[in-house]
Design a protein around this motif. Structure first.
Motif, PDB file in Angstrom:
ATOM      1  N   TRP A   1       0.816  -1.386   0.050  1.00  0.00           N
ATOM      2  CA  TRP A   1       0.050   0.036   0.044  1.00  0.00           C
ATOM      3  C   TRP A   1       0.691   1.267   0.006  1.00  0.00           C
ATOM      4  N   ALA A   2       1.843   1.255   0.510  1.00  0.00           N
ATOM      5  CA  ALA A   2       2.934   2.248   0.476  1.00  0.00           C
ATOM      6  C   ALA A   2       3.302   2.627  -0.944  1.00  0.00           C
ATOM      7  N   LEU A   3       3.675   1.541  -1.628  1.00  0.00           N
ATOM      8  CA  LEU A   3       4.058   1.811  -3.057  1.00  0.00           C
ATOM      9  C   LEU A   3       2.779   2.171  -3.907  1.00  0.00           C
ATOM     10  N   ILE A   4       1.823   1.569  -3.705  1.00  0.00           N
ATOM     11  CA  ILE A   4       0.573   1.923  -4.810  1.00  0.00           C
ATOM     12  C   ILE A   4       0.351   3.253  -4.077  1.00  0.00           C
ATOM     13  N   GLY A   5       0.278   3.640  -2.696  1.00  0.00           N
ATOM     14  CA  GLY A   5       0.209   5.222  -2.588  1.00  0.00           C
ATOM     15  C   GLY A   5       0.939   6.154  -3.260  1.00  0.00           C
ATOM     16  N   LEU A   6       2.527   5.996  -3.352  1.00  0.00           N
ATOM     17  CA  LEU A   6       3.348   6.507  -4.311  1.00  0.00           C
ATOM     18  C   LEU A   6       2.994   6.754  -5.756  1.00  0.00           C
ATOM     19  N   LEU A   7       2.679   5.558  -6.233  1.00  0.00           N
ATOM     20  CA  LEU A   7       2.380   5.603  -7.434  1.00  0.00           C
ATOM     21  C   LEU A   7       1.005   6.304  -7.793  1.00  0.00           C
ATOM     22  N   LEU A   8       0.162   6.346  -6.964  1.00  0.00           N
ATOM     23  CA  LEU A   8      -1.258   7.336  -7.133  1.00  0.00           C
ATOM     24  C   LEU A   8      -0.896   8.611  -7.076  1.00  0.00           C
ATOM     25  N   THR A   9       0.005   9.116  -6.371  1.00  0.00           N
ATOM     26  CA  THR A   9       0.362  10.370  -6.120  1.00  0.00           C
ATOM     27  C   THR A   9       1.038  10.719  -7.355  1.00  0.00           C
ATOM     28  N   LEU A  10       1.914   9.996  -7.706  1.00  0.00           N
ATOM     29  CA  LEU A  10       2.724  10.560  -9.065  1.00  0.00           C
ATOM     30  C   LEU A  10       1.922  10.546 -10.272  1.00  0.00           C
ATOM     31  N   ALA A  11       0.859   9.836 -10.139  1.00  0.00           N
ATOM     32  CA  ALA A  11      -0.132   9.951 -11.241  1.00  0.00           C
ATOM     33  C   ALA A  11      -1.176  10.930 -11.355  1.00  0.00           C
ATOM     34  N   VAL A  12      -1.106  11.788 -10.337  1.00  0.00           N
ATOM     35  CA  VAL A  12      -2.360  12.760 -10.262  1.00  0.00           C
ATOM     36  C   VAL A  12      -1.918  13.866 -11.222  1.00  0.00           C
ATOM     37  N   THR A  13      -0.994  14.180 -11.465  1.00  0.00           N
ATOM     38  CA  THR A  13      -0.737  15.495 -12.271  1.00  0.00           C
ATOM     39  C   THR A  13      -0.746  14.991 -13.779  1.00  0.00           C
ATOM     40  N   PRO A  14      -0.237  13.578 -14.196  1.00  0.00           N
ATOM     41  CA  PRO A  14      -0.638  13.186 -15.595  1.00  0.00           C
ATOM     42  C   PRO A  14      -2.190  13.051 -15.846  1.00  0.00           C
ATOM     43  N   LEU A  15      -2.913  12.645 -14.743  1.00  0.00           N
ATOM     44  CA  LEU A  15      -4.256  12.341 -14.692  1.00  0.00           C
ATOM     45  C   LEU A  15      -5.054  13.722 -14.922  1.00  0.00           C
ATOM     46  N   ARG A  16      -4.420  14.654 -14.152  1.00  0.00           N
ATOM     47  CA  ARG A  16      -5.011  16.141 -14.460  1.00  0.00           C
ATOM     48  C   ARG A  16      -4.972  16.578 -15.739  1.00  0.00           C
ATOM     49  N   ARG A  17      -3.612  16.387 -16.299  1.00  0.00           N
ATOM     50  CA  ARG A  17      -3.654  16.978 -17.627  1.00  0.00           C
ATOM     51  C   ARG A  17      -4.416  16.396 -18.630  1.00  0.00           C
ATOM     52  N   LEU A  18      -4.625  14.870 -18.625  1.00  0.00           N
ATOM     53  CA  LEU A  18      -5.363  14.176 -19.417  1.00  0.00           C
ATOM     54  C   LEU A  18      -6.695  14.482 -19.418  1.00  0.00           C
ATOM     55  N   THR A  19      -7.391  14.652 -17.981  1.00  0.00           N
ATOM     56  CA  THR A  19      -8.734  14.866 -18.133  1.00  0.00           C
ATOM     57  C   THR A  19      -9.080  16.306 -18.073  1.00  0.00           C
ATOM     58  N   GLY A  20      -8.153  17.220 -17.858  1.00  0.00           N
ATOM     59  CA  GLY A  20      -8.557  18.602 -17.680  1.00  0.00           C
ATOM     60  C   GLY A  20      -9.329  19.059 -16.479  1.00  0.00           C
ATOM     61  N   ARG A  21      -9.258  18.153 -15.313  1.00  0.00           N
ATOM     62  CA  ARG A  21      -9.638  18.153 -13.995  1.00  0.00           C
ATOM     63  C   ARG A  21      -8.863  18.615 -13.100  1.00  0.00           C
ATOM     64  N   SER A  22      -8.803  20.078 -12.888  1.00  0.00           N
ATOM     65  CA  SER A  22      -7.610  20.684 -12.340  1.00  0.00           C
ATOM     66  C   SER A  22      -7.844  20.447 -10.851  1.00  0.00           C
ATOM     67  N   GLY A  23      -9.025  20.039 -10.377  1.00  0.00           N
ATOM     68  CA  GLY A  23      -9.500  19.853  -8.914  1.00  0.00           C
ATOM     69  C   GLY A  23      -8.639  18.564  -8.137  1.00  0.00           C
ATOM     70  N   LEU A  24      -8.225  17.735  -9.151  1.00  0.00           N
ATOM     71  CA  LEU A  24      -7.428  16.544  -8.582  1.00  0.00           C
ATOM     72  C   LEU A  24      -6.374  16.766  -7.991  1.00  0.00           C
ATOM     73  N   VAL A  25      -5.611  17.675  -8.162  1.00  0.00           N
ATOM     74  CA  VAL A  25      -4.384  18.234  -7.358  1.00  0.00           C
ATOM     75  C   VAL A  25      -4.597  18.395  -5.752  1.00  0.00           C
ATOM     76  N   ARG A  26      -5.898  18.794  -5.457  1.00  0.00           N
ATOM     77  CA  ARG A  26      -6.225  19.028  -4.118  1.00  0.00           C
ATOM     78  C   ARG A  26      -6.082  17.523  -3.374  1.00  0.00           C
ATOM     79  N   HIS A  27      -6.287  16.504  -4.157  1.00  0.00           N
ATOM     80  CA  HIS A  27      -6.144  15.152  -3.449  1.00  0.00           C
ATOM     81  C   HIS A  27      -4.534  14.768  -3.298  1.00  0.00           C
ATOM     82  N   ARG A  28      -3.785  15.222  -3.912  1.00  0.00           N
ATOM     83  CA  ARG A  28      -2.351  14.805  -3.943  1.00  0.00           C
ATOM     84  C   ARG A  28      -1.967  14.687  -2.502  1.00  0.00           C
TER      85      ARG A  28
END
Ligand code: HEM
Length: 200
Positions: free
Chosen positions: A47-74
């Motif tokens: 879960w530590a590793l999955i958490g790190l990968l999800l954290t790193l995925a926030v910016t790419p997902l934000r750019r791909l989806t255009g949902r700038s609010g995602l950054v709040r959960h990083r």
């Protein structure tokens, strides 16, 4: 619905607590298997590793989806990653090594997979310590530089997993693939940005 439950952050918080709740319930019901320490180390490490990968995925997902609010959960994702890394390290220091400093030092120096895991953990400490808005403001541009430590931490986390697995490499290779993809996406964006800056 209650106002609090309408916030995505609340659901994310509940989701982040589920792996811990599962461990507690399994512990109470005697469902941690023949080697409970190994079970807890595997679960918290994963879960530590999955958490790190999800954290790193926030910016790419934000750019791909255009949902700038995602950054709040990083920040919450990053802190959950650190929380499970702490539980993971504690499982090892306490339940595995009984807080014996000599045995721990020997292990860190002599077993490469422990060296990698320990280094990843050490790199995460300053990130968690500077995760507040006040620290962000105080450090300014240096905050972003410091938080790039998440990349070596994630690489070392994956190496740690690859090193400790003896037979079936499938699971660590899946994490390595996801991390590789996230790093390539970042690199391509940085290259494009640099090219644009040079053109101007
Ligand atoms: C003080 C630092 C750390 C120590 C001493 C440590 C030690 C260990 C140990 C002893 C195991 C179990 C090996 C086995 O019995 O097969 C393990 C597994 C694991 N650790 Fe760590 N670790 C540390 C930090 C980390 C960090 C920071 C991460 C994530 C970024 C991580 C991710 C994992 C993963 C994914 C596994 C394998 C889980 C599985 O088998 O499914 N570890 N670690």
């Amino acid at each position: 619905m209650h106002g609090l439950l309408r916030r995505p952050g609340s659901w994310l918080f509940v989701a982040g607590c589920l792996p811990l709740l599962r461990l507690i319930l399994l512990g109470v019901w005697g469902g941690l298997g023949a080697d409970p320490v190994e079970f807890v180390a595997h679960s918290t490490g994963t879960w530590a590793l999955i958490g790190l990968l999800l954290t790193l995925a926030v910016t790419p997902l934000r750019r791909l989806t255009g949902r700038s609010g995602l950054v709040r959960h990083r920040r919450m994702l990053g802190l959950f990653a650190f929380f499970y890394a702490c539980l993971h390290a504690l499982t090892y220091f306490w339940l595995d090594q009984s807080f014996d400093p000599r045995a721990i030092a020997r292990d860190i120096l002599e077993r490469p997979f422990i060296t990698a895991g320990f280094t990843a953990f050490v790199l995460l400490v300053p990130l968690a310590a500077t995760s507040t808005r006040a620290a962000m403001r105080r450090l300014g541009r240096r905050w972003q530089l410091l938080h790039r430590l998440i990349y070596p931490a994630a690489v070392l986390g994956v190496l740690h997993f690859l090193w400790l697995v003896k037979k079936d490499l499938t699971e660590p290779l899946v994490y390595a693939g996801v991390l590789g993809l996230l790093l390539v996406v970042r690199l391509r964006w940085t290259q494009r940005l640099l090219a644009r800056v040079r053109e101007e």
